[in-house]
Design an enzyme around this catalytic site. Structure first.
Site, PDB file in Angstrom:
ATOM      1  N   HIS A  16     -37.817  39.694  80.737  1.00 36.12           N
ATOM      2  CA  HIS A  16     -36.567  39.923  81.390  1.00 36.12           C
ATOM      3  C   HIS A  16     -37.290  39.580  82.602  1.00 36.12           C
ATOM      4  O   HIS A  16     -38.091  39.541  83.127  1.00 36.12           O
ATOM      5  CB  HIS A  16     -36.216  41.401  81.544  1.00 36.12           C
ATOM      6  CG  HIS A  16     -35.717  41.997  80.356  1.00 36.12           C
ATOM      7  ND1 HIS A  16     -34.431  41.527  79.846  1.00 36.12           N
ATOM      8  CD2 HIS A  16     -35.986  43.035  79.614  1.00 36.12           C
ATOM      9  CE1 HIS A  16     -34.009  42.274  78.903  1.00 36.12           C
ATOM     10  NE2 HIS A  16     -35.098  43.057  78.800  1.00 36.12           N
TER      11      HIS A  16
ATOM     12  N   HIS B 132     -29.127  49.818  78.465  1.00 33.22           N
ATOM     13  CA  HIS B 132     -29.580  51.062  77.964  1.00 33.22           C
ATOM     14  C   HIS B 132     -28.678  52.165  77.813  1.00 33.22           C
ATOM     15  O   HIS B 132     -28.803  53.266  78.350  1.00 33.22           O
ATOM     16  CB  HIS B 132     -31.050  51.827  78.585  1.00 33.22           C
ATOM     17  CG  HIS B 132     -32.333  51.102  78.038  1.00 33.22           C
ATOM     18  ND1 HIS B 132     -33.436  51.570  78.788  1.00 33.22           N
ATOM     19  CD2 HIS B 132     -32.423  49.991  77.203  1.00 33.22           C
ATOM     20  CE1 HIS B 132     -34.282  50.635  78.123  1.00 33.22           C
ATOM     21  NE2 HIS B 132     -33.740  49.789  77.125  1.00 33.22           N
TER      22      HIS B 132
ATOM     23  N   TYR C 178     -37.467  48.382  87.435  1.00 31.61           N
ATOM     24  CA  TYR C 178     -37.581  48.598  86.115  1.00 31.61           C
ATOM     25  C   TYR C 178     -38.678  49.773  85.744  1.00 31.61           C
ATOM     26  O   TYR C 178     -38.500  50.378  84.582  1.00 31.61           O
ATOM     27  CB  TYR C 178     -37.945  47.301  85.574  1.00 31.61           C
ATOM     28  CG  TYR C 178     -38.086  46.743  84.071  1.00 31.61           C
ATOM     29  CD1 TYR C 178     -36.710  46.375  83.582  1.00 31.61           C
ATOM     30  CD2 TYR C 178     -39.041  47.208  83.354  1.00 31.61           C
ATOM     31  CE1 TYR C 178     -36.761  46.184  82.186  1.00 31.61           C
ATOM     32  CE2 TYR C 178     -39.129  46.744  82.051  1.00 31.61           C
ATOM     33  CZ  TYR C 178     -38.022  46.268  81.599  1.00 31.61           C
ATOM     34  OH  TYR C 178     -37.863  46.116  79.994  1.00 31.61           O
TER      35      TYR C 178
ATOM     36  N   ASP D  68     -32.093  43.456  72.380  1.00 33.33           N
ATOM     37  CA  ASP D  68     -31.701  42.689  73.445  1.00 33.33           C
ATOM     38  C   ASP D  68     -32.923  41.440  73.284  1.00 33.33           C
ATOM     39  O   ASP D  68     -32.608  40.540  73.987  1.00 33.33           O
ATOM     40  CB  ASP D  68     -31.965  43.354  74.855  1.00 33.33           C
ATOM     41  CG  ASP D  68     -33.082  43.972  75.199  1.00 33.33           C
ATOM     42  OD1 ASP D  68     -33.476  44.621  74.177  1.00 33.33           O
ATOM     43  OD2 ASP D  68     -33.722  44.031  76.198  1.00 33.33           O
TER      44      ASP D  68
ATOM     45  N   HIS E 165     -41.075  42.921  69.932  1.00 29.43           N
ATOM     46  CA  HIS E 165     -40.448  44.024  70.212  1.00 29.43           C
ATOM     47  C   HIS E 165     -39.051  44.070  69.371  1.00 29.43           C
ATOM     48  O   HIS E 165     -38.478  43.119  69.282  1.00 29.43           O
ATOM     49  CB  HIS E 165     -39.857  44.202  71.760  1.00 29.43           C
ATOM     50  CG  HIS E 165     -39.698  45.373  71.997  1.00 29.43           C
ATOM     51  ND1 HIS E 165     -39.454  46.744  71.383  1.00 29.43           N
ATOM     52  CD2 HIS E 165     -38.671  45.830  73.271  1.00 29.43           C
ATOM     53  CE1 HIS E 165     -38.899  47.543  72.022  1.00 29.43           C
ATOM     54  NE2 HIS E 165     -38.347  47.049  73.330  1.00 29.43           N
TER      55      HIS E 165
ATOM     56  N   HIS F 247     -42.843  49.515  75.651  1.00 32.84           N
ATOM     57  CA  HIS F 247     -42.119  50.711  75.756  1.00 32.84           C
ATOM     58  C   HIS F 247     -41.958  51.624  74.538  1.00 32.84           C
ATOM     59  O   HIS F 247     -41.248  52.490  74.496  1.00 32.84           O
ATOM     60  CB  HIS F 247     -41.277  50.961  76.946  1.00 32.84           C
ATOM     61  CG  HIS F 247     -40.093  50.330  76.474  1.00 32.84           C
ATOM     62  ND1 HIS F 247     -38.813  50.946  76.619  1.00 32.84           N
ATOM     63  CD2 HIS F 247     -39.740  49.063  76.227  1.00 32.84           C
ATOM     64  CE1 HIS F 247     -37.751  50.151  76.504  1.00 32.84           C
ATOM     65  NE2 HIS F 247     -38.339  49.086  75.943  1.00 32.84           N
TER      66      HIS F 247
ATOM     67  N   GLU G 254     -36.350  45.895  69.885  1.00 31.73           N
ATOM     68  CA  GLU G 254     -35.057  46.276  70.595  1.00 31.73           C
ATOM     69  C   GLU G 254     -34.176  45.073  70.517  1.00 31.73           C
ATOM     70  O   GLU G 254     -34.598  43.978  70.798  1.00 31.73           O
ATOM     71  CB  GLU G 254     -35.302  46.842  71.903  1.00 31.73           C
ATOM     72  CG  GLU G 254     -34.299  47.476  72.681  1.00 31.73           C
ATOM     73  CD  GLU G 254     -34.762  48.274  74.049  1.00 31.73           C
ATOM     74  OE1 GLU G 254     -34.005  49.058  74.273  1.00 31.73           O
ATOM     75  OE2 GLU G 254     -35.853  48.015  74.137  1.00 31.73           O
TER      76      GLU G 254
ATOM     77  N   ASP H  97     -41.261  43.318  77.291  1.00 33.19           N
ATOM     78  CA  ASP H  97     -40.789  44.118  78.499  1.00 33.19           C
ATOM     79  C   ASP H  97     -41.778  44.596  79.621  1.00 33.19           C
ATOM     80  O   ASP H  97     -41.282  44.766  80.585  1.00 33.19           O
ATOM     81  CB  ASP H  97     -40.249  45.381  77.702  1.00 33.19           C
ATOM     82  CG  ASP H  97     -38.763  45.367  77.390  1.00 33.19           C
ATOM     83  OD1 ASP H  97     -37.987  44.216  77.792  1.00 33.19           O
ATOM     84  OD2 ASP H  97     -38.596  45.862  76.381  1.00 33.19           O
TER      85      ASP H  97
END
Length: 397
Positions: free
Chosen positions: A226, A24, A193, A84, A80, A146, A82, A165
């Site tokens: 993750h 991040h 986390y 990653d 998601h 998130h 994002e 996530d």
């Protein structure tokens, strides 16, 4: 890591990033590395749920090839946006151009703004379902868990939840399941986390967990994007999330400070002695040298915080200022706070810290303790009593 069968015809095909040490934009330290998990469900139709960081695209592709040819993929589920989790999507779609991408409307918009590709996209909402054959996938929108685009994917036939996530950890390990790793390390990373990424979203998380419970869907396995897969006791991490989201705390105090010439540090150490004497668990961190990610993790379940700074230019020192700005964004509720620090010809740091604490939504427990220049023996006695008195407040607060 090669593809691993986690259930009949369901495979983990993601990758482990052993070397990453920040996340991040360097706001999160990943001292145990991380993984980017993706899951392949093979049936009459084949679905790939999530992808991986773009730099690991070739490893993902090789893992999928161990199970099926890529052209056999019918659906790519994007839980998601994002990068990653979506970074390998362009490489995957080049190899299976007939596949349909599934995600929320926000996901569709976000993927386009990241990759500018016109893939065949099907927008899904909570309760929408696709049939793969003997298995089906049901989708649950989870905005702000998130990101606005986030969603969960659920396979009812296997009681398998794929929440991206949510319930994850930055934890690189050759093991794939919760019952194969050290439980202390696992929960440490799970708390870290949650504390650093999800803490301000507690009310949203509680509502989403409630929504899932109302759907009356049994959950036997949770496979996040993750870290490890929860198969022994998925209720363990769900219950932990509920506790964290409710801002439940224990009798514990975290002291975070920054000192210019050592006076504020002397105060912090004497305050710690008073807390210790009172029998309260306490952690002490110099924010100029400590790992911020670890400090936030320790703060997650602590009922009390103590923030200290020397005064510089009528305000806080820069490291504690940056740290408290991050804390303010986490919006820690139900916390009691005390402030301390030293100053030279003029003060100001303590008042500035108090203002940030109030903006964060925490409660100032007692007036700030300040010392001019270096603390003498009487000042240190006051510091000791300050810590001891705060401990008594924590015990009854």
């Amino acid at each position: 890591m090669p593809a691993l069968k986690i259930l009949s015809d369901i495979y983990s095909v993601g990758v482990v990033d052993w070397n990453v040490r920040s996340f991040h934009g360097h706001t999160y330290s990943t001292n145990r590395g991380t993984s980017y998990n993706a899951y392949l469900i093979v049936d009459e139709k084949t679905a790939l749920v999530d992808t991986v960081l773009g730099s690991f695209s070739s490893e993902l592709i090789e893992n999928i090839k161990q199970v099926v040819p890529l052209e056999k993929i019918d659906y790519v589920v994007a839980n998601h946006v994002e990068t990653d989790h979506s970074g390998a999507l362009p490489a995957i779609m080049k190899l299976c151009p007939k596949a349909k991408v599934l995600g929320t409307k926000n996901c569709q918009d976000g993927l386009y703004r990241n990759y500018y590709q016109n893939w065949d996209f099907q927008v899904v909402k909570t309760g929408d379902k696709i049939q793969l054959g003997k298995r089906s996938l049901t989708f649950v929108e989870a905005p702000m868990v998130h990101w606005p685009d986030s969603m969960f994917t659920y396979c009812s036939e296997e009681q398998l939840l794929l929440p991206n996530d949510a319930f994850g950890q930055h934890y690189a390990t050759s093991a794939r399941f919760d019952d194969e790793v050290d439980q202390c390390a696992l929960m440490d990373e799970a708390a870290k986390y949650y504390g650093n990424i999800l803490w301000p979203l507690g009310s949203v998380i509680l509502k989403k967990i409630g929504d899932v419970q109302k759907m009356n869907i049994p959950i036997k396995i949770i496979a996040p994007s993750h870290g490890v897969i929860w198969r022994r006791d998925p209720a363990k991490i769900i219950n932990a999330y509920v506790s964290w989201a409710k801002n439940e705390t224990k009798n514990k105090i975290v002291i975070a400070y920054e000192s210019m010439w050592g006076s504020t540090e002397k105060m912090a150490r004497k305050i710690l002695e008073g807390i210790t004497e009172a029998g309260i668990e306490v952690k002490l961190f110099d924010v100029a040298t400590a790992d911020r990610t670890e400090i936030i993790k320790e703060m997650l379940e602590a009922k009390g915080f103590m923030f200290g700074s020397s005064t510089h230019d009528n305000g806080m020192l820069p490291n504690i200022a940056g740290f408290l700005e991050f804390v303010k964004g986490l919006k820690p509720k139900n916390r009691l706070v005390c402030v301390f620090g030293s100053y030279g010809w003029a003060g100001g740091a303590a008042q500035e810290i108090e203002e940030v604490v109030k903006e964060a939504g925490a409660q100032i427990s007692q007036p700030s303790l300040t010392v001019k220049y270096a603390p003498d023996s009487e000042d240190l006695k006051r510091c000791y009593e300050y810590g001891k008195n705060f401990s008594e407040v924590i015990k009854v607060g």
